[in-house]
Write a protein that holds these residues in place. Structure first.
Motif, PDB file in Angstrom:
ATOM      1  N   GLY A  71       0.675  -1.533  -0.098  1.00 18.56           N
ATOM      2  CA  GLY A  71       0.158   0.066  -0.484  1.00 18.56           C
ATOM      3  C   GLY A  71       0.956   1.579  -0.162  1.00 18.56           C
ATOM      4  O   GLY A  71       0.485   2.781   0.076  1.00 18.56           O
ATOM      5  N   GLU A  72       2.357   0.858  -0.141  1.00 20.90           N
ATOM      6  CA  GLU A  72       3.040   2.661   0.246  1.00 20.90           C
ATOM      7  C   GLU A  72       3.964   2.343  -0.722  1.00 20.90           C
ATOM      8  O   GLU A  72       4.765   1.531  -0.974  1.00 20.90           O
ATOM      9  CB  GLU A  72       3.793   2.553   1.877  1.00 20.90           C
ATOM     10  N   LEU A  73       4.475   4.084  -1.431  1.00 19.76           N
ATOM     11  CA  LEU A  73       5.155   4.260  -2.415  1.00 19.76           C
ATOM     12  C   LEU A  73       6.363   5.065  -1.823  1.00 19.76           C
ATOM     13  O   LEU A  73       5.346   5.975  -2.024  1.00 19.76           O
ATOM     14  CB  LEU A  73       5.662   3.575  -3.395  1.00 19.76           C
ATOM     15  N   ASP A  74       7.224   5.331  -1.825  1.00 23.15           N
ATOM     16  CA  ASP A  74       8.181   6.622  -2.059  1.00 23.15           C
ATOM     17  C   ASP A  74       8.062   6.706  -0.955  1.00 23.15           C
ATOM     18  O   ASP A  74       7.196   8.526  -0.992  1.00 23.15           O
ATOM     19  CB  ASP A  74       8.436   7.310  -3.017  1.00 23.15           C
ATOM     20  N   GLY A  75       7.214   7.105   0.503  1.00 24.52           N
ATOM     21  CA  GLY A  75       6.926   7.945   1.239  1.00 24.52           C
ATOM     22  C   GLY A  75       5.071   7.627   1.969  1.00 24.52           C
ATOM     23  O   GLY A  75       4.402   8.737   2.322  1.00 24.52           O
ATOM     24  N   THR A  76       4.643   7.732   0.543  1.00 25.64           N
ATOM     25  CA  THR A  76       3.264   7.839   0.610  1.00 25.64           C
ATOM     26  C   THR A  76       2.548   6.330   0.129  1.00 25.64           C
ATOM     27  O   THR A  76       2.300   5.867  -0.381  1.00 25.64           O
ATOM     28  CB  THR A  76       3.188   8.217  -1.314  1.00 25.64           C
ATOM     29  N   ARG A  77       1.422   6.611   1.453  1.00 23.36           N
ATOM     30  CA  ARG A  77       0.401   5.407   1.509  1.00 23.36           C
ATOM     31  C   ARG A  77      -0.813   5.492   1.555  1.00 23.36           C
ATOM     32  O   ARG A  77      -1.448   6.506   1.368  1.00 23.36           O
ATOM     33  CB  ARG A  77       1.020   5.209   3.434  1.00 23.36           C
ATOM     34  N   LEU A  78      -0.685   5.076  -0.207  1.00 25.88           N
ATOM     35  CA  LEU A  78      -2.473   5.410  -0.829  1.00 25.88           C
ATOM     36  C   LEU A  78      -3.279   4.167   0.376  1.00 25.88           C
ATOM     37  O   LEU A  78      -4.511   4.630   0.141  1.00 25.88           O
ATOM     38  CB  LEU A  78      -2.396   4.133  -1.994  1.00 25.88           C
ATOM     39  N   LEU A  79      -2.996   2.439   0.840  1.00 24.27           N
ATOM     40  CA  LEU A  79      -3.728   1.851   1.294  1.00 24.27           C
ATOM     41  C   LEU A  79      -2.986   1.238   2.396  1.00 24.27           C
ATOM     42  O   LEU A  79      -2.015   1.245   1.857  1.00 24.27           O
ATOM     43  CB  LEU A  79      -4.163   0.789  -0.510  1.00 24.27           C
ATOM     44  N   SER A  80      -3.766   0.601   3.496  1.00 19.84           N
ATOM     45  CA  SER A  80      -3.558  -0.069   4.049  1.00 19.84           C
ATOM     46  C   SER A  80      -2.489  -1.279   4.655  1.00 19.84           C
ATOM     47  O   SER A  80      -3.552  -1.828   3.180  1.00 19.84           O
ATOM     48  CB  SER A  80      -4.204  -0.124   5.414  1.00 19.84           C
ATOM     49  N   ARG A  81      -1.745  -1.890   5.212  1.00 17.54           N
ATOM     50  CA  ARG A  81      -1.808  -3.150   4.361  1.00 17.54           C
ATOM     51  C   ARG A  81      -2.406  -4.059   4.976  1.00 17.54           C
ATOM     52  O   ARG A  81      -2.908  -5.331   3.630  1.00 17.54           O
ATOM     53  CB  ARG A  81      -0.348  -3.798   5.475  1.00 17.54           C
ATOM     54  N   LYS A  82      -3.528  -3.850   6.025  1.00 19.93           N
ATOM     55  CA  LYS A  82      -4.695  -5.015   5.791  1.00 19.93           C
ATOM     56  C   LYS A  82      -5.114  -5.144   4.636  1.00 19.93           C
ATOM     57  O   LYS A  82      -5.654  -6.216   4.352  1.00 19.93           O
ATOM     58  CB  LYS A  82      -5.489  -4.077   7.029  1.00 19.93           C
ATOM     59  N   THR A  83      -5.818  -3.536   4.312  1.00 17.02           N
ATOM     60  CA  THR A  83      -6.589  -3.840   2.599  1.00 17.02           C
ATOM     61  C   THR A  83      -5.527  -4.396   1.876  1.00 17.02           C
ATOM     62  O   THR A  83      -6.205  -5.101   1.124  1.00 17.02           O
ATOM     63  CB  THR A  83      -6.889  -2.392   2.812  1.00 17.02           C
ATOM     64  N   ILE A  84      -4.715  -4.087   1.423  1.00 20.31           N
ATOM     65  CA  ILE A  84      -3.844  -5.219   0.720  1.00 20.31           C
ATOM     66  C   ILE A  84      -3.653  -7.179   0.630  1.00 20.31           C
ATOM     67  O   ILE A  84      -4.168  -7.187  -0.228  1.00 20.31           O
ATOM     68  CB  ILE A  84      -2.397  -4.804   0.416  1.00 20.31           C
ATOM     69  N   GLU A  85      -4.184  -6.624   1.850  1.00 24.02           N
ATOM     70  CA  GLU A  85      -4.388  -8.461   2.408  1.00 24.02           C
ATOM     71  C   GLU A  85      -5.628  -9.021   2.065  1.00 24.02           C
ATOM     72  O   GLU A  85      -5.316  -9.944   1.337  1.00 24.02           O
ATOM     73  CB  GLU A  85      -3.930  -8.343   4.097  1.00 24.02           C
ATOM     74  N   LEU A  86      -6.325  -8.455   2.387  1.00 24.01           N
ATOM     75  CA  LEU A  86      -8.205  -8.981   1.636  1.00 24.01           C
ATOM     76  C   LEU A  86      -7.758  -8.616   0.866  1.00 24.01           C
ATOM     77  O   LEU A  86      -8.719  -9.368  -0.378  1.00 24.01           O
ATOM     78  CB  LEU A  86      -8.984  -7.391   2.485  1.00 24.01           C
TER      79      LEU A  86
END
Lengths: 269, 440
Positions: free
Chosen positions: B332-347
């Motif tokens: 969910g994150e790239l170069d310090g910018t978080r778009l989505l949470s880890r939990k959402t990507i896991e889902l």
């Protein structure tokens, strides 16, 4: 005390049981009451309009005037209306140019709701002037753009080529010179030009005289147990709407500053 | 004088940040546990396909542990125009994961739930019907849905909607009947941009019968087009504006568009038609029509339009899509910018969203589908992308991405060749080479 404790536990379990279960089940589907299946008719009866358009508002109000709850389901295809009418004995269908056979008509009660002026339109850069006398023979060898699903027999008899498409596509074809004239209700055309072709409004010219009116009706099915009775109630509701002035108020609310008599023809009942 | 001119030019370029931002850094494969010599097998694979005129050209990128280790261009982007790293591609169905992320952004904001019936936002989805053929095979009946289509059904292609072009490959009477109704109602797959808004199309589509009961099928479909419109309804923004503002800009995907600006259109690759036996033709401006599959490569040059499909509209580069893929791999994150949470990507990458159904369209039995991608469930099937948990998707002009969370590896291939059905072997071999280069 023990009994009271068990009572509490039982209550909690029962409450929990009621609170769980699938979120989206058939039990949550709202059954449609007195459902009328309507054919999409741009600008006056369409799911593309916030409240379904003028015809939808009039149909709903006519039922309401008789305290009858109703559901108007707008469908994009005539074949689906025919399916509901013939295969499922639907209470009724609504729309314009519904292609009903003589056999079907025997079992139907038709109640006209609203009548719109309909005309042919041409593109002035292609034709400086174009005239027609009200006779389709004037358009012999022309290509005319009409709505999908519209009856074509009269055009074919007059030696006219036909392009059937959605309105925006027909307007584009008119501007591109792919069709010579297109047929549409004046109000629908007015709204479509204002919405998507504002820079072309003055170049698209309406031909006098108007052609046949586009009458949008509700068609009740006598084979449906409630059909005949609801047709009577609907007709009564519509009469009340007209008498009270609500009928005109609904139309005016939809067309704003436009002159009602320029776009509508009184419905003969 | 010349030296001074070059230095001035270099200064100008650096001061505008072009060098620093636009040329991705490429590390030595060994520094991220990949073998340079083994990656050369990929060169051979691609060059042979070009020499045999199976494809016109392609870009291939492999990244591991957050670094790009392989990024090469092969063949032609167009007649007499070599493929470049910044060549732009019609990524078509690789738009779908972007749309899924857009929905999940709204989900994290609390604007919608996956369990929500779609009719909550698009009322035309209320009281839908499913088409079932009559027992005698003549005619059909429309039966009520057992439950409404949910947001999750759309994300997992379990909605009961379908694609018209599926009628080319699967011959079932109810599929043909639904496709016929779609056609009569002016519904298209959206691969040729229709002259209407996506909302108008979706409302009409919702009134047509479903192919199967919601949740009782896995059927690749127009579901993502509906999701794109859902983004508009829920966010109050045009879908392309939302994606630009919430995904492309934060991830610095500077060459990704729904409508490519005129000054960048010279970078769009041509589409080639290949019979995979040496006949390779650059297609002209006309639509490519194969029965119920309609493609309009020329639409990539539109600078504006009303139809914004979440299923196929985006034009992008390999590097831009890598940035999107790396965000997914980074949970969910790239170069310090978080778009989505880890939990959402896991889902999104969980394998049990579609139960016992398989996502067989691009892959094989036992591939599952998450909220936007196909996911390899285990190693027990013919099409193997290297690991359980690998997730990927592709585009109809022959583009594909694959993300291997266990190996921290991303593989992206972009070509512009049709028909796509001939490309499975190349894609699969490419993933084998990518996996075989792992050397730690």
């Amino acid at each position: 005390m023990k009994t009271f404790f068990y009572g509490i536990v039982l209550f909690c379990v029962a409450t929990m049981a009621q609170a769980t279960g699938p979120r989206v089940t058939s039990a949550l589907l709202t059954p449609a009451v007195n459902e009328i299946f309507a054919l999409d008719f741009p600008a006056v009866l369409s799911s593309e309009l916030a409240d379904g358009g003028i015809a939808a508002a009039l149909i709903t109000a006519a039922f309401k005037a008789e305290q009858v709850e109703s559901t108007l389901t707008v469908l994009p295809l005539k074949t689906m209306l025919a399916y509901y009418l013939n295969e499922e004995n639907a209470l009724g269908i609504a729309g314009y140019d519904l292609d009903l056979s003589a056999a079907e008509l025997k079992n139907l009660i038709i109640v006209p709701v609203v009548s719109l002026k309909e005309s042919y339109f041409y593109y002035r850069p292609k034709y400086e002037t174009l005239t027609w006398t009200g006779n389709l023979a004037d358009f012999k060898n022309f290509t005319i753009g009409v709505n999908k699903g519209e009856s074509l027999t009269a055009y074919q008899k007059a030696g006219i080529k036909i392009e059937q498409d959605r309105l925006d596509a027909r307007i584009k074809a008119l501007i591109a010179g792919k069709i010579d004239v297109l047929r549409e209700s004046d109000l629908t055309m007015k709204m479509a030009l204002a919405k998507n072709f504002s820079d072309q409004q003055s170049a698209i010219v309406r031909l006098e005289p108007s052609t046949e009116d586009a009458i949008i009706s509700v068609v009740f099915n006598k084979k449906n147990p409630k059909g005949a009775a609801l047709a009577k109630q609907f007709q009564s509701g519509l009469t009340k709407l007209i008498a009270s002035g609500q009928y005109n108020d609904i139309i005016k609310a939809h067309i704003g500053d436009l002159a009602m008599e320029s776009y509508f023809v009184p419905v003969h009942r | 004088m010349l030296k001074r001119f070059v230095l001035f030019g270099l200064f100008t370029v650096i001061s505008h940040g072009v060098v620093a931002e636009d040329v991705p850094a490429i590390v030595s494969p060994e520094s991220v546990g990949l073998s340079s010599s083994r990656l050369q097998n990929l060169d051979t694979l691609m060059e042979s396909h070009i020499a045999e005129k199976k494809i016109g050209g392609a870009n291939v990128l492999i990244a591991r542990k957050g670094k790009i280790a392989y990024f090469k261009s092969f063949g032609l982007a167009d007649d007499n125009k070599p493929m470049q790293r910044d060549t732009m591609f019609r990524v078509m169905s690789m738009t779908k994961p972007l749309t899924s992320v857009a929905i999940m952004l709204l989900y994290e904001q609390g604007k919608l739930l996956l369990s929500d019936p779609v009719s909550k936002y698009i009322p035309e989805f209320k009281n839908q019907k499913v088409l079932e053929m009559n027992a005698d095979g003549k005619g059909y009946k429309l039966v009520p849905v057992k439950r409404e289509v949910t947001v999750r059904d759309l994300l997992t292609h379990s909605s009961g909607l379908l694609y018209l072009f599926s009628n080319n490959y699967y011959h079932e009477p109810e599929r043909k009947a639904v496709v016929d109704l779609y056609k009569q109602a002016g519904i298209t797959d959206g691969f040729c941009r229709p002259d209407e808004t996506i909302g108008d199309m979706v409302k009409r589509l919702a009134r047509l019968p479903l192919f199967k009961q919601p949740g009782e099928v896995w059927e690749y479909s127009l579901s993502n087009d509906v999701l794109g419109y859902l983004v508009e309804v829920v966010s109050g923004q045009k879908f392309d504006d939302f994606v630009m503002q919430r995904i492309f800009v934060p991830l610095k995907m500077k060459d990704s568009y729904f409508f490519v600006p005129p000054e960048k259109q010279g970078r769009i690759a041509a589409v080639w038609k290949s019979d995979w036996h040496g006949s390779l033709l650059r297609v002209d401006d006309k639509p490519l029509i194969d029965a119920d599959l309609w493609l309009c490569p020329q639409d990539a040059y539109a600078t504006s339009g009303k139809y914004l499909t979440g299923g196929a509209n985006v034009i992008s580069t390999v590097y831009d899509y890598y940035r999107f893929a790396q965000m997914l791999l980074n949970q969910g994150e790239l170069d310090g910018t978080r778009l989505l949470s880890r939990k959402t990507i896991e889902l999104m990458t969980a394998t049990n969203h579609i139960g016992n159904f398989d996502a067989t369209f691009l892959h094989d039995h036992a591939w599952k589908f998450g909220l936007g991608f196909a996911i390899q469930q285990d190693r027990g099937h013919d099409v193997d992308s290297g690991d359980a948990g690998v997730f990927e998707w592709a585009g109809i002009y022959s583009t594909r991405f694959s993300i291997d969370p266990k190996e921290q590896k991303i593989t992206i291939f972009m070509s512009q060749t049709t028909p796509f059905g001939l490309h499975f072997g190349l894609w699969d071999k490419l993933l084998v080479q990518s996996g075989s280069a792992i050397n730690d």
